[in-house]
Design an enzyme around this catalytic site. Sequence first.
Site, mmCIF file in Angstrom:
data_model
loop_
_atom_site.group_PDB
_atom_site.id
_atom_site.type_symbol
_atom_site.label_atom_id
_atom_site.label_comp_id
_atom_site.label_asym_id
_atom_site.label_seq_id
_atom_site.Cartn_x
_atom_site.Cartn_y
_atom_site.Cartn_z
ATOM 1 C CG ASP A 306 -1.877 1.178 1.265
ATOM 2 O OD1 ASP A 306 -2.097 2.213 0.302
ATOM 3 O OD2 ASP A 306 -2.329 1.362 2.360
ATOM 4 C CB CYS A 346 -3.883 6.054 -3.147
ATOM 5 S SG CYS A 346 -2.175 6.535 -2.567
#
Length: 404
Positions: A306, A346
């Site tokens: 992530d 993201c």
Amino acid sequence: MNQAEATSTALAPLRLKKNEERRLRAGHLWVYSNEVDAARTPLTAFAPGQPVLIEAANGKALGTGYVNPHSLICARLVSRDPAHVLGRSLLVHRFNVALALRERLYPQPYYRLVHGEGDALPGLIVDRYGDVLVVQFTTAGMEQARDAVIEALQKVFKPAGILLRNDSPIRALEGLHSYVEVIGAVPDQIDLEENGVRFRVSVQAGQKTGWFYDQRENRARLARYVKGMRVLDLFSYVGGWGVQAAAAGAREVVCVDSSQDALTQVAVNAELNGMQGRVHTRKGDAFDVLRELREAREHFDVVVLDPPAFIKRKKDVKAGIEAYQRINQQAMQVLAKDGILVSASCSYHLEPDTLQQVILSAARHLDRSVQILERGRQGADHPVHAAIPETEYLKALYCRVLPA
Ligand code: SAH
């Protein structure tokens, strides 16, 4: 004429060119500088952040908004009712609408409370940590409304403290300077709970607003993959994924981050939940650590990847895709046989299909195959505006990686 009409007629008009009202009528909130009738209402005549009445070419009012002559997105619509300006009473109303959603979703007051355009408040982010609100103004128009925003937040939430974390680099696009300001009482360390697991974060010194609420549902989804497993949490920050994996029964978790402060907080968070024996940290650049782990022939049953946005602007797409591909490939190299890779991005500019391509291509380089088990997105407290694709940015793919 009533008071509200008097207010809106006092606004300077921003006139659009012929047919350029179509996007707004279709539901969007943005006006680009080339869509403005510069002969009638030159952008240079406006101050950054100035409130305006946005008008179609025929003079019909489309609603109120605000302008920034220095930005490519030169105006944002705030209300389709020309009588409603961006002031305390509109803000109170929108905050109540935003709050109603979060109260339906979450039993506790830890969430993104306002997600900019997604909550019809362009340029405003508010994250809630109980009775502390962390606020970001990302446009000149919202910065100009700052006093009304603070008053409205105080009226609706009566917070103990408000922290203005106006130090995001994206403010530079609007010509805004960087500052952090505390209003009321904002403790150095704040506790929150997510998916039944406790965390302690620093909203003043932490990344962004202190916590990444957008992955909540995705972290919850991790639980069923980790029982009894060895888990690697890359770009762990304060352990959002890793500590939750330990709480869900992982045998061992290793959190990797380049920030010692983040890793110190991982240890605090592990201990808060009684997981200190099973959560370890390793400081370093994730690319380097992955190389070292591979050389040491270490393997993990589950790898969570992530990272921060590798693609911040459109011009970074090519280099960013290469970085995603490299890190995904390196992550697969430390996966145990029949391992699970949770790969997130993201970056708005990385399309969901492209992330899948990147993962596939990384696997093929290693002669592996990939099954996609689940797809995650940003949590429901980060609502996507149905007309604005840019408000949807987070992707998480749950992949099973097998020999070819
Ligand atoms: N996964 C986190 C959020 C990641 S934020 C969560 O769930 O909360 C990005 C993190 O990556 C930050 O903590 C930052 O310190 C770290 N970071 C940035 N570049 C890095 C790199 N090259 N190697 C390791 N960590 C990095």
